[in-house]
Design an enzyme around this catalytic site. Structure first.
Site, mmCIF file in Angstrom:
data_model
loop_
_atom_site.group_PDB
_atom_site.id
_atom_site.type_symbol
_atom_site.label_atom_id
_atom_site.label_comp_id
_atom_site.label_asym_id
_atom_site.label_seq_id
_atom_site.Cartn_x
_atom_site.Cartn_y
_atom_site.Cartn_z
ATOM 1 N N HIS A 194 0.774 -1.449 0.744
ATOM 2 C CA HIS A 194 -0.058 -0.006 -0.252
ATOM 3 C C HIS A 194 0.958 1.529 0.039
ATOM 4 C CE1 HIS A 194 -4.364 2.450 1.318
ATOM 5 N NE2 HIS A 194 -2.834 2.692 1.856
ATOM 6 N N GLU A 195 1.854 1.732 0.702
ATOM 7 C CA GLU A 195 2.681 2.466 1.039
ATOM 8 C C GLU A 195 3.782 3.052 -0.361
ATOM 9 O OE1 GLU A 195 2.138 3.970 2.735
ATOM 10 O OE2 GLU A 195 0.708 3.441 4.128
ATOM 11 N N HIS B 98 1.704 3.920 -3.171
ATOM 12 C CA HIS B 98 1.260 5.996 -2.521
ATOM 13 C C HIS B 98 2.681 6.774 -4.048
ATOM 14 C CE1 HIS B 98 -1.823 6.220 -0.804
ATOM 15 N NE2 HIS B 98 -1.802 5.267 0.487
ATOM 16 N N HIS C 173 -6.057 6.201 -2.713
ATOM 17 C CA HIS C 173 -6.558 5.810 -2.172
ATOM 18 C C HIS C 173 -7.535 5.471 -3.815
ATOM 19 C CE1 HIS C 173 -4.656 7.511 1.581
ATOM 20 N NE2 HIS C 173 -4.219 5.933 1.363
ATOM 21 N N TYR D 204 -10.263 2.118 1.187
ATOM 22 C CA TYR D 204 -9.883 1.913 3.235
ATOM 23 C C TYR D 204 -11.028 0.335 2.941
ATOM 24 C CZ TYR D 204 -9.413 6.875 4.093
ATOM 25 O OH TYR D 204 -8.297 8.441 4.451
HETATM 26 ZN ZN LIG Z 1 -2.938 5.428 2.204
#
Ligand SMILES: [Zn+2]
Ligand SMILES: *[C@@H]1O[C@H](CO)[C@@H](O)[C@H](O)[C@H]1NC(C)=O
Ligand SMILES: *[C@@H]1O[C@H](CO)[C@@H](O)[C@H](O)[C@H]1NC(C)=O
Ligand SMILES: *[C@@H]1O[C@H](CO)[C@@H](O)[C@H](O)[C@H]1NC(C)=O
Ligand SMILES: *[C@@H]1O[C@H](CO)[C@@H](O)[C@H](O)[C@H]1NC(C)=O
Length: 409
Positions: free
Chosen positions: A183-184, A187, A193, A240
């Site tokens: 996930h990081e 980014h 997101h 999320y």
């Molecule tokens: Zn995030």
């Protein structure tokens, strides 16, 4: 059912509800979404690093927020370091450059305080990008722009390439999960997101009544997001979970529409569409598919008609628990000495640096069943420039750990 068994079963149901993403019917392959049998505790297979303990009811973003609660870093949307410039959202100049060979090499340095298990966890998360996309994370030599992957205070990252050394914080106690690391890193590759896409209101309803005013900016929608022409993905590692930033226990803040029971907020790592989006943003000509589920099937292109010359495809098979077992039902490949022409090769893990389970195989003898040592298996299919055949068809399932056979056989 005694209490212990009941709790295990309840944990499994919760786990299943949180864990099984919807499937994309991608690249002529399918994976089923329903577990076929009830799992026992022994079978619940997750791979947190030794330093992390798993809470069955946490999705990736729950883990991130739990850790970032105590972070002194100012963060937007829970884990993104704000940019200095205001017009960041399309990130047109913040992609990492592609080399002339088509590979996007992203230099990185690792925190010297990481122990061996942390380094392995980060490398495993990176290896999946390498197996499935044209992104390669390479040790920094003298490059100006690079990722500094550090155990700072929390799990967070910048959005896209910002120039110079940029921190991706993967804290030792709390962020050492494959999905969190991916996930990081996503980014840093330039992904937002999933639920901040411009078209999100067609796919999810934001329940503003359970979001405190201070948290509302975290649900910002980016009208100019670059959606790459690919569908909204409930199962994205960038989505999320349902209860993110809720101020009322048990009340969801994000509800899929029209079917509120569609799982969001997964925990396994990149989805098939996450991979497709990376390949599209970075113009990678990759043929790769993630098949995520308790069972599924895969075939070579056009099967049972002949496959094409000069192809290079991989399938990452990922079951939720137990071990992946692969069963070939049909197999017909050009036969060459040493299978140097067309071949299928199978790896025990999620990358081509994983141990080999079945070395280059060709011809028309159906291979024996193959069982991986975990819930991950990578299948590679390469064809050369001459001669084709009908290819292969295979199914996979999650199997129980092999018991040691009895002494008196
Ligand atoms: Zn995030
Ligand atoms: C939750 O947020 C809503 C909307 O901002 C607010 O009206 C409500 O009072 C909040 N509830 C709690 C328990 O803070
Ligand atoms: C994508 O790659 C192809 C060839 O691999 C090239 O022709 C094309 O210009 C590239 N597009 C972009 C936007 O880089
Ligand atoms: C899937 O099928 C389509 C059409 O038959 C073909 O063009 C494509 O290459 C196939 N993909 C794979 C991965 O086999
Ligand atoms: C399809 O593969 C078979 C071998 O399995 C071969 O004999 C045949 O010529 C191939 N057909 C085409 C159109 O390439």
């Amino acid at each position: 059912m005694d209490l212990k068994r009941f709790l295990v079963f309840a944990a499994f149901l919760l786990h299943a509800a949180l864990g099984f993403p919807i499937q994309e019917n991608y690249e002529n392959s399918t994976a089923t979404t329903e577990p076929t049998e009830v799992t026992t505790q022994e079978d619940i297979y997750e791979s947190p690093l030794p330093t992390e303990t798993d809470e069955e009811d946490e999705d990736i973003f729950d883990k991130i927020l739990k850790v970032n609660k105590d972070s002194s870093q100012f963060l937007q949307e829970g884990d993104i370091v704000p940019r200095r410039s205001r017009s960041a959202i399309n990130c047109r100049h913040c992609n990492w450059p592609q080399s002339s060979d088509g590979i996007v090499r992203i230099p990185y340095v690792l925190d010297p305080t990481y122990e061996e298990s942390h380094v392995k966890g980060i490398h495993d998360a990176m290896a999946e990008f390498e197996a499935l996309t044209c992104i390669n994370f390479v040790k920094r030599k003298a490059e100006r722009d690079y990722l500094s992957i550090r155990s700072a205070d929390g799990c967070w990252s910048n959005y896209g390439r910002v120039g110079g050394g940029q921190t991706v914080s993967v804290m030792k106690g709390g962020c050492m999960w494959k999905g969190v690391i991916q996930h990081e890193l996503e980014h840093a590759l330039g992904f937002l997101h999933e639920h901040s896409r411009s078209d999100r209101d067609k796919h999810v309803k934001i329940m503003w009544e359970y979001i405190s005013p201070a948290d509302r900016p975290d649900f910002k929608k980016f009208e100019n997001s670059n959606n790459l022409g690919l569908p909204y993905d409930y199962s994205s590692v960038m989505h999320y979970g349902p209860y993110t930033f809720t101020n009322t226990t048990g009340k969801a803040t994000i509800v899929p529409i029209p079917d509120g029971s569609v799982p969001i907020g997964q925990r396994q790592g990149m989805s098939n569409l996450d991979v497709a989006k990376i390949n599209k943003l970075y113009n990678c000509s990759r043929c790769s598919t993630i098949l995520d589920g308790p069972s599924g099937s895969l075939t070579s292109a056009n099967h049972p008609k002949n496959y094409s010359d000069n192809t290079n495809c991989v399938w990452l098979l990922r079951t939720r628990s137990r071990k992946v077992s692969l069963h070939f039902q049909a197999f017909q490949l050009q036969k060459t000495r040493g299978c140097q022409g067309d071949y299928v090769k199978v790896y025990d893990g999620s990358s081509k640096s994983s141990p080999v389970l079945m070395d280059k195989t060709c011809g028309s003898k159906i291979p024996n069943d193959i069982v991986a040592s975990s819930n991950l298996m990578l299948v590679e299919f390469i064809t050369d420039g001459a001669h084709t055949a009908s290819g292969f068809q295979a199914t996979f399932t999650a199997v129980r750990r092999q018991r040691r056979s009895s002494i008196h056989n």
